[in-house]
Enzyme design. Sequence first.
Site, PDB file in Angstrom:
ATOM      1  N   ASP A 129       5.485  18.392   4.361  1.00  0.00           N
ATOM      2  CA  ASP A 129       5.870  17.677   3.127  1.00  0.00           C
ATOM      3  C   ASP A 129       7.341  17.258   3.149  1.00  0.00           C
ATOM      4  OD1 ASP A 129       3.347  18.429   2.430  1.00  0.00           O
ATOM      5  OD2 ASP A 129       3.960  19.980   1.005  1.00  0.00           O
ATOM      6  N   MET A 171      -0.785  13.361   2.695  1.00  0.00           N
ATOM      7  CA  MET A 171      -0.425  14.641   2.067  1.00  0.00           C
ATOM      8  C   MET A 171       1.005  14.593   1.539  1.00  0.00           C
ATOM      9  SD  MET A 171      -2.068  17.785   4.169  1.00  0.00           S
ATOM     10  CE  MET A 171      -3.679  18.414   3.712  1.00  0.00           C
ATOM     11  N   LYS A 216      -4.187 -11.765   3.589  1.00  0.00           N
ATOM     12  CA  LYS A 216      -5.653 -11.706   3.485  1.00  0.00           C
ATOM     13  C   LYS A 216      -6.126 -10.261   3.316  1.00  0.00           C
ATOM     14  CE  LYS A 216      -6.644 -16.016   4.978  1.00  0.00           C
ATOM     15  NZ  LYS A 216      -6.547 -16.974   3.891  1.00  0.00           N
TER      16      LYS A 216
END
Length: 323
Positions: A129, A171, A216
């Site tokens: 993290d 995450m 696109k």
Amino acid sequence: MRRIGILTSGGDAPGMNACIRAAVRTALAHDLTILGIRRGYTGLIAGDAVPLERPAIRNTIHQGGTILETSRNPEFYTKEGRLRAAAAIQEMDLDGLVLIGGEGTFHGASLLAAETDPAALVGVPGSIDNDVYGTDYCIGFDTAANCAVEAIDRIRDTARSHERLFFIEVMGRTAGFLALESGIAGGAEELVIPEEELSIDRISERIREGFTIGKKSAIVVVAEGKTPGISFEIAREVGERLSFEARVVVLGHLQRGGPPTMRDRVLGSLLGAAAVEALLEGRSGCMVGEIGGDLVCTPLDETWRKKKPLDENLRRIFTFLSE
Ligand code: F6P
């Protein structure tokens, strides 16, 4: 300092083995005995430890996960659990302990130090993290971010071929570091991060603008936040708003495994050695980290009490790089 322990706690992170290896080799170079405590705080409370000699850490630098195994142990968040851990530390006759983990690990460690001070404690930041205050990068972040970028690249191929809108959830729990850096490196069109309020209007508008200038397909990187799986609801709402097919990919634990990148191996090695050297210098109650290329020690309770901010400049440039 004659006898020390080392453990990994919380979510595993690639590069933890490089860190254990470096700590063991540094300890042995200084004639210290080093014990590997198995399964994080669960093993600490149980006094579950094995002596670490050179053969135990040989050929591990390239391996993801942690050879010591890990856990998230709710018992350690009770005073009773911590008293049992302190007794086990004494029983194991440890003068010092290296703890590799994240915010939760250091929260527990600072309570343990304040209540019983059973041995010198030195932390090493290991978390995909990257949300630990006191270091630019945590061990494991680089590998996890590269995993997310590879996934984004792959999805871009199919998104472009089918003219689709994809939401890729990464995450990071309550921090957006993984989303921001993988979003920039993967060329995402939009970001959803816990540091900012979610706006379906803004996401929809930015994607619509992209389509009006000829895009696109589009990729939105979503940080999981407190509720993994939030991308499904966001994708449904944005898809309806734009009348466009939206698909979701949740990367989940894929990001936590695999061989560590060179950067995580080097960071793990550097901080593993630094942690043992810090113990030898008589330090305690701190975490070793790297800030701006310098090794720094931050008091353990600052590492989880203070919020590490996202890099504002990266966030700023994302806005126009993603247009
Ligand atoms: O803290 C690391 C992390 O991988 C977070 O990004 C994630 O929210 C959490 O761990 C998942 O934890 P567990 O593996 O216990 O489900």
